[in-house]
Enzyme design. Structure first.
Site, mmCIF file in Angstrom:
data_model
loop_
_atom_site.group_PDB
_atom_site.id
_atom_site.type_symbol
_atom_site.label_atom_id
_atom_site.label_comp_id
_atom_site.label_asym_id
_atom_site.label_seq_id
_atom_site.Cartn_x
_atom_site.Cartn_y
_atom_site.Cartn_z
ATOM 1 N N HIS A 51 0.846 -1.199 0.000
ATOM 2 C CA HIS A 51 0.000 0.000 0.000
ATOM 3 C C HIS A 51 0.881 1.249 0.000
ATOM 4 O O HIS A 51 1.926 1.282 0.645
ATOM 5 C CB HIS A 51 -0.899 -0.018 1.236
ATOM 6 C CG HIS A 51 -1.875 1.101 1.316
ATOM 7 N ND1 HIS A 51 -2.774 1.383 0.302
ATOM 8 C CD2 HIS A 51 -2.112 2.019 2.291
ATOM 9 C CE1 HIS A 51 -3.518 2.418 0.665
ATOM 10 N NE2 HIS A 51 -3.128 2.821 1.865
ATOM 11 N N ASP A 68 -3.906 8.958 3.486
ATOM 12 C CA ASP A 68 -4.054 7.535 3.208
ATOM 13 C C ASP A 68 -5.410 7.346 2.555
ATOM 14 O O ASP A 68 -6.449 7.585 3.182
ATOM 15 C CB ASP A 68 -3.956 6.729 4.504
ATOM 16 C CG ASP A 68 -4.080 5.231 4.281
ATOM 17 O OD1 ASP A 68 -4.443 4.802 3.165
ATOM 18 O OD2 ASP A 68 -3.824 4.477 5.236
ATOM 19 N N CYS A 123 -4.102 2.961 -4.849
ATOM 20 C CA CYS A 123 -3.395 3.796 -3.882
ATOM 21 C C CYS A 123 -2.241 4.575 -4.506
ATOM 22 O O CYS A 123 -2.007 5.727 -4.161
ATOM 23 C CB CYS A 123 -2.922 2.975 -2.693
ATOM 24 S SG CYS A 123 -1.883 1.565 -3.112
#
Length: 164
Positions: A51, A68, A123
């Protein structure tokens, strides 16, 4: 704004030790850069090769920012960046930087409406586009339905050798 973007390896090297922080690993990374003359310092962070998240040291706003796209916790990453900035000031400027006394704060994008991804694989696109928005001082307008557009835009810019 004056912006410095660290390599994707920077944070990994900074946190590479038993204690989770080692300034010595990255002390030479800014030999030719005065971070304290910057308005914004961008730090892409890879979490366990699964991630991507983005941190930023917003010098102008005096805050450490964390983005995030899955809304996760920073797990001490902003604390490490705080220590890094203090150590960098001591190492390069031979001065003591007191972040508390000078009003530095933490800012979590997830608490302020930063966009969230709706899949398990965007991401990296979120990190790239968020960094670009921060660099330009633009709103974080990352609608999930526009992810294909952002992917194509990034691909075209990389192929041209210049991010727009």
């Amino acid at each position: 704004p004056k912006v410095h973007v660290f390599s994707t390896h920077f944070y990994t090297k900074l946190a590479e030790c038993a204690g989770g922080y080692n300034h010595k690993n990255v002390s030479r990374w800014t030999r030719k850069v005065d971070l304290f003359a910057m308005d914004l310092i961008i730090v892409p962070i890879n979490q366990g090769n699964t991630h991507w998240v983005l941190a930023a040291i917003n010098v102008r706003e005096r805050r450490f920012e964390y983005y995030d796209s899955m809304g996760g916790d920073d797990d001490g990453r902003l604390k490490n960046l705080r220590m890094y900035l203090v150590d960098e000031c001591a190492h390069k400027k031979h001065e003591r930087l007191d972040l508390e006394a000078t009003g530095w704060a933490d800012y979590y994008g997830a608490n302020h409406g930063a966009p969230r991804q709706t899949d398990g694989f965007s991401c990296g696109v979120y990190v790239a586009i968020t960094a670009e928005c921060l660099r330009r001082g633009a709103a974080l307008d990352l609608e999930n339905r526009r992810m294909q557009y952002f992917r194509e835009k990034l691909t075209a810019e990389l192929l041209r050798g210049a991010l727009l």
